[in-house]
Design an enzyme around this catalytic site. Structure first.
Site, short mmCIF file in Angstrom:
data_model
loop_
_atom_site.label_atom_id
_atom_site.label_comp_id
_atom_site.label_asym_id
_atom_site.label_seq_id
_atom_site.Cartn_x
_atom_site.Cartn_y
_atom_site.Cartn_z
N HIS A 130 9.18 -3.67 3.50
CA HIS A 130 8.90 -3.60 2.03
C HIS A 130 10.04 -3.93 1.27
O HIS A 130 10.13 -4.96 0.45
CB HIS A 130 8.43 -2.38 1.55
CG HIS A 130 6.96 -1.85 2.32
ND1 HIS A 130 6.80 -0.91 2.89
CD2 HIS A 130 5.61 -2.52 2.37
CE1 HIS A 130 5.72 -0.72 3.65
NE2 HIS A 130 5.04 -1.89 3.10
N MET A 159 0.74 -1.18 0.02
CA MET A 159 0.01 -0.07 0.02
C MET A 159 0.91 1.34 0.01
O MET A 159 0.52 2.33 0.24
CB MET A 159 -1.03 0.13 1.10
CG MET A 159 -1.84 -1.49 1.11
SD MET A 159 -3.60 -1.08 1.99
CE MET A 159 -2.79 -0.58 3.65
#
Ligand code: AMP
Length: 284
Positions: free
Chosen positions: A37, A30
């Site tokens: 990430h 997102m």
């Protein structure tokens, strides 16, 4: 890095890479990217030749009173980080790409049982929103492998079950949680914390670590361990949603008969910020 914002463009890129014999890994996010990430992207390169990262704040997985509108959107910085880590392709669709007929009209994917406990009990519809958007992404991108963070332990289980039950032709891989130096699990939502809250937040990790260590050291009084940890977390200013010891395969409550693998899971609110964390325990 190739940047695309439409389903057609990402499909064309994947088709071209596959025609050249390349294996494709996919990392859905997102955005508001942090080192957690980026670890998924690096893992992708250990499993495939090309790594596609998507950035999409999925409205379907947010409850009516949750932070969809305020969720941090930091595209330029995200693009810079992904370029730095060498991601092959960034897919940045808008809502029309994923929900062309409106989100309410969309077909949904429901993974029963596991979607209704823990985070699913506190966030009704959350995992339905996650499974639905991830299924869409899998069909658009058609990767060989997709990588998810163990920080969202229950989410990985939901995705694995979906992929298994719907015979989705890809591998699901999970990557360990990346933490700040004080132990706090990295999360886009950490940015919501005030300086005081940020100073308190590592108590979550410290306490689940203590429970895991005690179980590893042979303690079987789960109730007492969890009660002590809950009390310390509460003293740190958190309102605990759940703090629990579960079986890693079923997410059912740990009992003395539970087989080897256990996980301590916590979700708690500090001010208006809901944080989650977990630690696996290998039983002695
Ligand atoms: P999000 O952008 O929060 O939806 O997360 C995208 C992916 O990154 C999910 O698979 C998360 O589980 C994973 N992720 C988020 N935080 C971390 C972290 N601290 N360590 C490892 N993976 C993470």
């Amino acid at each position: 890095m190739h940047i695309v914002d439409s389903n057609d463009a990402v499909r064309a890129w994947v088709a071209q890479e596959r025609a050249a014999g390349k294996r494709i890994a996919f990392v859905p996010t997102m955005g508001n990217l942090h080192a957690g990430h980026l670890a998924l992207v690096r893992r992708g390169f250990s499993l495939a030749d090309r790594v596609i990262v998507s950035i999409f704040v999925n409205p379907l997985q947010f409850g009516a009173n949750e932070d969809f509108a305020n969720y941090p959107r930091t595209f330029d910085e995200d693009r810079r980080r992904l370029t730095q880590v060498g991601a092959s392709c960034l897919f940045f669709p808008d809502e029309k790409q994923l929900y062309p007929h409106g989100r309410e009209a969309s077909t949904r994917v429901i993974v029963p049982g596991i979607s209704n406990i823990l985070c699913g009990a506190s966030r009704p519809g959350h995992f339905e929103g996650v499974a639905t958007v991830v299924a869409k992404f899998f069909n658009i991108v058609a990767p060989d492998v997709a990588i998810f963070g163990e920080k969202d332990f229950q989410q990985v289980m939901v995705i694995r079950q979906m992929a298994r039950d719907l015979f989705m032709p890809l591998h699901i891989v999970s990557e360990p949680t990346v933490r700040e130096t004080d132990g706090l699990a990295m999360s886009s939502r950490n940015g919501y914390l005030s300086p005081d809250e940020r100073a308190q937040a590592p108590v979550l990790y410290r306490e689940i670590r203590k429970v895991a260590d005690a179980v590893l050291a042979g303690s079987r009084d789960y109730e007492r361990l969890l009660a002590q940890a809950a009390s310390t977390i509460q003293q740190g200013g958190f309102i605990t949603d759940y703090l629990t010891l579960r079986n890693t395969d079923t997410l059912q409550e740990a009992t003395d008969e539970t087989p080897d693998k256990l996980v301590v899971l916590v979700a708690a609110k500090l001010g208006r910020t809901r944080l989650i964390d977990n630690i696996r325990v290998v039983r002695s």
